[in-house]
Enzyme design. Structure first.
Site, PDB file in Angstrom:
ATOM      1  N   ILE A 106      17.323  68.755  35.388  1.00 48.10           N
ATOM      2  CA  ILE A 106      16.944  68.578  36.783  1.00 48.10           C
ATOM      3  C   ILE A 106      18.177  68.547  37.710  1.00 48.10           C
ATOM      4  O   ILE A 106      19.223  68.036  37.308  1.00 48.10           O
ATOM      5  CB  ILE A 106      16.115  67.273  36.885  1.00 48.10           C
ATOM      6  CG1 ILE A 106      15.060  67.386  37.946  1.00 48.10           C
ATOM      7  CG2 ILE A 106      16.991  66.064  37.078  1.00 48.10           C
ATOM      8  CD1 ILE A 106      13.983  66.341  37.782  1.00 48.10           C
ATOM      9  N   HIS A 107      18.069  69.125  38.889  1.00 49.11           N
ATOM     10  CA  HIS A 107      19.189  69.132  39.836  1.00 49.11           C
ATOM     11  C   HIS A 107      18.682  69.306  41.257  1.00 49.11           C
ATOM     12  O   HIS A 107      17.681  69.965  41.499  1.00 49.11           O
ATOM     13  CB  HIS A 107      20.179  70.251  39.487  1.00 49.11           C
ATOM     14  CG  HIS A 107      19.555  71.610  39.342  1.00 49.11           C
ATOM     15  ND1 HIS A 107      18.854  71.991  38.219  1.00 49.11           N
ATOM     16  CD2 HIS A 107      19.507  72.667  40.176  1.00 49.11           C
ATOM     17  CE1 HIS A 107      18.411  73.240  38.373  1.00 49.11           C
ATOM     18  NE2 HIS A 107      18.796  73.668  39.556  1.00 49.11           N
ATOM     19  N   MET A 108      19.397  68.708  42.194  1.00 48.14           N
ATOM     20  CA  MET A 108      19.053  68.774  43.624  1.00 48.14           C
ATOM     21  C   MET A 108      19.915  69.822  44.307  1.00 48.14           C
ATOM     22  O   MET A 108      21.125  69.849  44.118  1.00 48.14           O
ATOM     23  CB  MET A 108      19.302  67.392  44.250  1.00 48.14           C
ATOM     24  CG  MET A 108      19.145  67.322  45.750  1.00 48.14           C
ATOM     25  SD  MET A 108      17.422  67.311  46.275  1.00 48.14           S
ATOM     26  CE  MET A 108      17.016  65.563  46.068  1.00 48.14           C
TER      27      MET A 108
END
Ligand SMILES: [Zn+2]
Length: 159
Positions: free
Chosen positions: A122-124
């Site tokens: 997961i990454h923003m």
């Protein structure tokens, strides 16, 4: 996507000749490496780190990533989210100061259906925007213009 041309992308040559063939998670690899400059890692926190996107949609496109390897947003703890958001806020401040954007996009693409490029970790995304910027061009003209090299953006945003 395949018809999209990149007019000026000095870093692409390096990428093509470096021959990245590893199946290992790219974020875990960069998190455990000590070559932060090479990996475009601009900040390391306790639970979360930040790096430039190797294939930016725009100048100053950064990714804010928990060290924890998970594709599930429910596995990220409140403490990890808190640090992620505080790093994002700091980067907004730096980008505003150094790049004078007129707006931002921020968000997460979860799963293949959500448009995630690296769906296992997961990454923003945080993306500065300007009126009439390259994303507008890429939508209408099939051409993406990068006015600034990743090295130059790295120097501006590292903290
Ligand atoms: Zn990972």
């Amino acid at each position: 996507m395949s018809k999209r041309k990149i007019l000026w992308a000095p870093w692409r040559k390096n990428y093509i000749t470096s021959g990245e063939t590893s199946k290992e998670c790219v974020f875990c690899m960069k998190a455990s490496s000590d070559k932060d400059r090479e990996n475009l890692v601009i900040h390391r926190g306790k639970e979360v780190f930040a790096l430039l996107n190797l294939y930016p949609y725009n100048n100053g496109h950064v990714l804010i990533v928990p060290y924890k390897h998970t594709s599930d947003p429910m596995q990220i703890s409140p403490e990890e989210y808190a640090e992620l958001l505080s790093i994002m806020k700091k980067l907004i401040e730096i980008i505003k100061d150094k790049m004078n954007p007129e707006g931002f996009n921020m968000g997460m693409n979860i799963g293949k259906a959500g448009g995630a490029g690296t769906e296992d970790h997961i990454h923003m995304h945080l993306l500065p925007r300007w009126k009439g910027d390259t994303i507008f061009m890429s939508v209408t003209g099939g051409t993406r213009v990068m006015s600034e090299s990743l090295e130059s953006v790295y120097e501006k945003l590292k903290f």
